[in-house]
Enzyme design. Structure first.
Site, mmCIF file in Angstrom:
data_model
loop_
_atom_site.group_PDB
_atom_site.id
_atom_site.type_symbol
_atom_site.label_atom_id
_atom_site.label_comp_id
_atom_site.label_asym_id
_atom_site.label_seq_id
_atom_site.Cartn_x
_atom_site.Cartn_y
_atom_site.Cartn_z
ATOM 1 N N LYS A 164 -6.584 1.382 -0.591
ATOM 2 C CA LYS A 164 -6.864 0.557 0.574
ATOM 3 C C LYS A 164 -8.214 -0.138 0.392
ATOM 4 C CE LYS A 164 -3.275 1.608 3.175
ATOM 5 N NZ LYS A 164 -2.305 0.597 3.655
ATOM 6 N N ASP A 209 -4.238 -2.764 -1.601
ATOM 7 C CA ASP A 209 -3.694 -3.131 -0.294
ATOM 8 C C ASP A 209 -4.844 -3.481 0.642
ATOM 9 O OD1 ASP A 209 -2.280 -3.536 2.000
ATOM 10 O OD2 ASP A 209 -1.520 -1.488 2.193
ATOM 11 N N GLU A 254 -1.388 -6.302 -2.340
ATOM 12 C CA GLU A 254 -0.605 -6.321 -1.104
ATOM 13 C C GLU A 254 -1.405 -6.923 0.052
ATOM 14 O OE1 GLU A 254 1.882 -3.081 1.613
ATOM 15 O OE2 GLU A 254 0.928 -2.450 -0.258
ATOM 16 N N ASP A 284 3.263 -8.087 3.419
ATOM 17 C CA ASP A 284 3.593 -6.934 4.254
ATOM 18 C C ASP A 284 3.518 -7.339 5.720
ATOM 19 O OD1 ASP A 284 3.916 -4.543 5.566
ATOM 20 O OD2 ASP A 284 2.169 -3.562 4.715
ATOM 21 N N LYS A 328 9.429 -2.371 5.566
ATOM 22 C CA LYS A 328 9.100 -1.201 6.369
ATOM 23 C C LYS A 328 10.049 -1.170 7.554
ATOM 24 C CE LYS A 328 4.194 -0.896 5.131
ATOM 25 N NZ LYS A 328 2.793 -1.039 5.598
#
Length: 432
Positions: free
Chosen positions: A231, A258, A286, A315, A339
């Site tokens: 992250k 991400d 991402e 995303d 997701k």
């Protein structure tokens, strides 16, 4: 996580909705009542998507049109689970999981389970709202006559429409599909195509200090994880320091970055340049920019691919089939992250079909869920076999595992049994 690994489904026994119906379905689809699991494992960061793999003949679309659903009981309850450590991303911090569990029992005694994750700044619902909407959907199902699974899922889409209730809709859809699979006695991975009965996931390192990141990287290296999802997006210089520390602790790992919308387009490209100087090439970048910054997403994707050979995933920018179509038509990203909590199960299947039809790569991920939702997503990924990137690690970040039965875990590898449906369940009264 002591209960991970139990493979026996300890739910109360249920009978097939109709033995004649089951026999007809099996015969029509050449589906063996006693089958062996395929050996192939679908792993995170496979070299390519897998459209060439042929799924087994028994299919989800046939089940939706053929199997009928008669709901006897349906209820949602809070599912609160502590985290091992706070989960921090560029846009939010989560100190504990406060999700909603869904339990649906059919008139034949078969039970299905679902989960609606609540993640601030990502899902629109908070837990009280999610519980209220789950109660509304459950009441609708209890009052409804017997209907096909397809009609039941369609009507739930009417009760819980759009983005605002997608997470709850996904949880109810999971429970209905799980109950239906239990009714005809097959595991979900088989229902969704049967390409594989196992997957391999990456593991996430949240936004932490360089020292903490190094410690986590060493831990995950010992456990067998080769792909680390890092992250980033909160502090550019700090992100680089963390990357350097992880690289030192786990030099042979694969990186997924991400940013969770945290960078500007300029900052995202700067990160890639600094990594290039370090001779580090992420396998995926991402959501580098804000979800509505379509121009920035397309610009970063083009530079990342052409100059650095890095794929960019959408995303948060992909929250509907319309978003997916825009991404495809305007070549805004190389990968779409699926997701279930963003678009529901049926919405996810629509986006998957679109991506596969145009050769766009796919990733499957989650919010912060237990093995209920992650198990369902894992069954879907294994059964379809079309995901290049698999990011279903959030149960490994929880301090407790409330799920009994379900898939077995060995480091990054998840193995799904032949237990019917999801194979996992909750002790319902213990979470009330």
């Amino acid at each position: 996580m002591g209960r991970i690994g139990l493979s026996q489904n300890l739910q109360s026994h249920c009978f097939l909705h109709s033995s004649t119906q089951h026999a007809q379905l099996s015969k029509a689809q050449n589906f063996p009542l006693n089958f062996k699991k395929p050996k192939k494992t679908i792993s995170a960061c496979m070299a390519a998507a897998i459209p060439a793999l042929t799924p087994t003949s028994f299919g989800f679309k046939n089940l939706m049109e053929t199997v009928t659903i008669d709901v006897h009981k349906a209820e949602g309850r809070p599912l609160n689970v502590p985290l091992i450590a706070p989960f921090t991303i560029a846009t939010s911090r989560l100190d504990k999981v406060e999700n909603v569990a869904i339990r649906i029992e059919l008139s034949n005694g078969c039970v299905g389970w679902g989960e609606a994750p609540i993640l601030p700044f990502v899902t629109a619902e908070d837990q009280p709202t999610a519980l209220a909407k789950a109660a509304e959907a459950c009441e609708f199902l209890r009052q409804s006559p017997e209907m096909t699974l397809n009609l039941a899922l369609t009507k739930i889409g009417d009760v819980l429409p759009g983005r605002d209730f997608a997470s709850v809709r996904a949880g109810v859809e999971m429970a209905l599909i799980d109950a239906a699979a239990n009714s005809i006695g097959i595991p979900l991975w088989r229902l969704f195509g049967g390409v594989s009965s196992s997957i391999s996931t990456d593991i996430t390192i949240p936004i932490v200090s360089p020292a903490e990141a190094s410690e986590l990287a060493s831990k995950y290296r010992r456990q067998g994880f080769r792909t680390l999802k890092l992250k980033v997006g909160k502090n550019l210089s700090g992100d680089i320091e963390v990357l350097q520390s992880i690289r030192a602790a786990h030099p042979d790992c694969l990186f997924i970055l991400d940013a969770n919308e945290g960078y500007t387009a300029k900052e995202a490209i700067e990160v890639l340049e600094k990594l290039h100087e370090m001779e580090v090439t992420p396998v995926l970048f991402e959501q580098p920019v804000h979800r509505d910054n379509w121009k920035g997403l397309g610009h970063v994707s083009q530079i990342a691919k052409d100059k650095y050979g890095v794929s960019v995933a959408a995303d948060e920018s992909c929250r509907s089939l319309a978003d997916a179509k825009k991404i495809v038509q305007e070549s805004l990203a190389d990968v779409i992250n699926i997701k279930l909590a963003k678009v529901g199960v049926l919405g996810a299947l629509e986006i998957i079909d679109l991506a596969r039809s145009v050769g766009l790569n796919l990733m499957i991920g989650g919010m912060v869920e237990t093995r209920l939702a992650m198990g369902f997503a894992g069954h879907l990924a294994a059964g379809l076999g079309c995901f290049k990137f698999i990011d279903l690690d959030t149960p490994l970040l929880l301090a407790e595992d409330p799920v009994f039965g379900g898939y077995e875990v060995s480091g990054p590898d998840y193995n799904f049994s032949n237990a019917r449906g999801h194979g996992g369940f909750l002790h319902w009264d213990s979470i009330a």
